[in-house]
Design a protein around this motif. Structure first.
Motif, PDB file in Angstrom:
ATOM      1  N   ALA A   1       0.831  -1.664   0.043  1.00 48.66           N
ATOM      2  CA  ALA A   1      -0.415  -0.095   0.090  1.00 48.66           C
ATOM      3  C   ALA A   1       0.907   1.371   0.189  1.00 48.66           C
ATOM      4  N   GLN A   2       1.941   1.492   0.816  1.00 46.77           N
ATOM      5  CA  GLN A   2       2.927   2.343   1.057  1.00 46.77           C
ATOM      6  C   GLN A   2       3.428   2.930  -0.315  1.00 46.77           C
ATOM      7  N   ILE A   3       3.835   1.559  -1.148  1.00 47.57           N
ATOM      8  CA  ILE A   3       4.635   1.714  -2.751  1.00 47.57           C
ATOM      9  C   ILE A   3       3.693   2.094  -3.672  1.00 47.57           C
ATOM     10  N   ALA A   4       2.592   1.471  -3.676  1.00 47.55           N
ATOM     11  CA  ALA A   4       1.255   1.976  -4.061  1.00 47.55           C
ATOM     12  C   ALA A   4       0.798   3.755  -4.413  1.00 47.55           C
ATOM     13  N   SER A   5       1.444   4.061  -2.900  1.00 47.22           N
ATOM     14  CA  SER A   5       0.738   5.340  -2.616  1.00 47.22           C
ATOM     15  C   SER A   5       2.350   6.149  -3.149  1.00 47.22           C
ATOM     16  N   LEU A   6       2.785   5.770  -2.967  1.00 45.02           N
ATOM     17  CA  LEU A   6       4.290   6.924  -3.031  1.00 45.02           C
ATOM     18  C   LEU A   6       4.196   6.947  -4.845  1.00 45.02           C
ATOM     19  N   LEU A   7       3.667   5.667  -5.237  1.00 48.31           N
ATOM     20  CA  LEU A   7       4.209   5.852  -7.359  1.00 48.31           C
ATOM     21  C   LEU A   7       2.371   6.720  -7.629  1.00 48.31           C
ATOM     22  N   ASN A   8       1.668   6.612  -6.988  1.00 43.03           N
ATOM     23  CA  ASN A   8       0.623   7.587  -7.540  1.00 43.03           C
ATOM     24  C   ASN A   8       1.330   8.633  -7.316  1.00 43.03           C
ATOM     25  N   ASN A   9       1.705   9.433  -6.066  1.00 43.12           N
ATOM     26  CA  ASN A   9       2.158  10.210  -5.925  1.00 43.12           C
ATOM     27  C   ASN A   9       3.424  11.100  -6.548  1.00 43.12           C
ATOM     28  N   ARG A  10       4.048  10.038  -7.345  1.00 47.33           N
ATOM     29  CA  ARG A  10       5.021  10.574  -8.015  1.00 47.33           C
ATOM     30  C   ARG A  10       4.513  10.760  -9.186  1.00 47.33           C
ATOM     31  N   ASN A  11       3.151  10.105  -9.922  1.00 48.84           N
ATOM     32  CA  ASN A  11       2.763  10.253 -10.897  1.00 48.84           C
ATOM     33  C   ASN A  11       1.899  11.423 -11.103  1.00 48.84           C
ATOM     34  N   MET A  12       1.545  11.487 -10.319  1.00 47.98           N
ATOM     35  CA  MET A  12       0.599  13.534  -9.374  1.00 47.98           C
ATOM     36  C   MET A  12       1.663  14.024  -9.890  1.00 47.98           C
ATOM     37  N   ILE A  13       2.290  13.875  -9.563  1.00 47.49           N
ATOM     38  CA  ILE A  13       3.548  14.923  -9.232  1.00 47.49           C
ATOM     39  C   ILE A  13       3.727  15.613 -10.643  1.00 47.49           C
TER      40      ILE A  13
END
Length: 158
Positions: A18-30
């Protein structure tokens, strides 16, 4: 130290995923925000200070040669004193963009900056940022920012 997250031991596999998915999602949003926002600087997609310095140098190199309609990945790699492949890998490691896309986005962001100042006409800005045709500039600007250059100018002046 530049960490985006910290997980204490013991942790569950689900929590880690979940943490990895969240970080990847945040990176994509940036990355999406950078690409779609006309005045956001390329440094915003950096993962570290080293990446930030590289992106700053990359941006400066593109801006110094922005009027060159023949500026391509090969020329940019020479300017950056690296091979085309190394440049490609370095940019891909930081973002999901290709060097060509970075050149194009940088041109369009510079165009948006010049248009926001209001000192130049759209066709002048198109030439100033290295687009060989105004229709190509208009198409790219709308595709990148979701509005025409004319709409952008009206929004900034209105």
């Amino acid at each position: 130290m530049g960490a985006d997250a910290y997980i204490e031991k013991p942790f569950s596999k689900e929590h880690l995923q979940a943490q990895i998915a969240s970080l990847l999602n945040n990176r994509n949003m940036i990355l999406e925000y950078f690409a779609s926002s006309p005045l956001v600087h390329i440094k915003s997609i950096a993962h570290s200070k080293a990446d930030e310095r590289f992106l700053e140098t990359l941006n400066d190199s593109i801006c110094a040669n922005i009027e060159d309609t023949d500026l391509d990945v090969e020329k940019l790699a020479k300017i950056m004193n690296m091979s085309r492949i190394t440049l490609y890998r370095k940019i891909k490691a930081i973002s999901v963009l290709t060097p060509f896309e970075v050149i194009n986005i940088t041109r369009l962001k510079k165009a948006a900056e010049l248009l926001a100042e209001g000192d130049y006409k759209i066709y002048e800005v198109s030439d100033m940022v290295g687009f060989s045709s105004q229709s190509n500039f208009a198409r790219n600007f709308q595709k990148q920012f979701g509005m025409t250059a004319t709409e952008y100018v009206k929004e900034k002046r209105g």
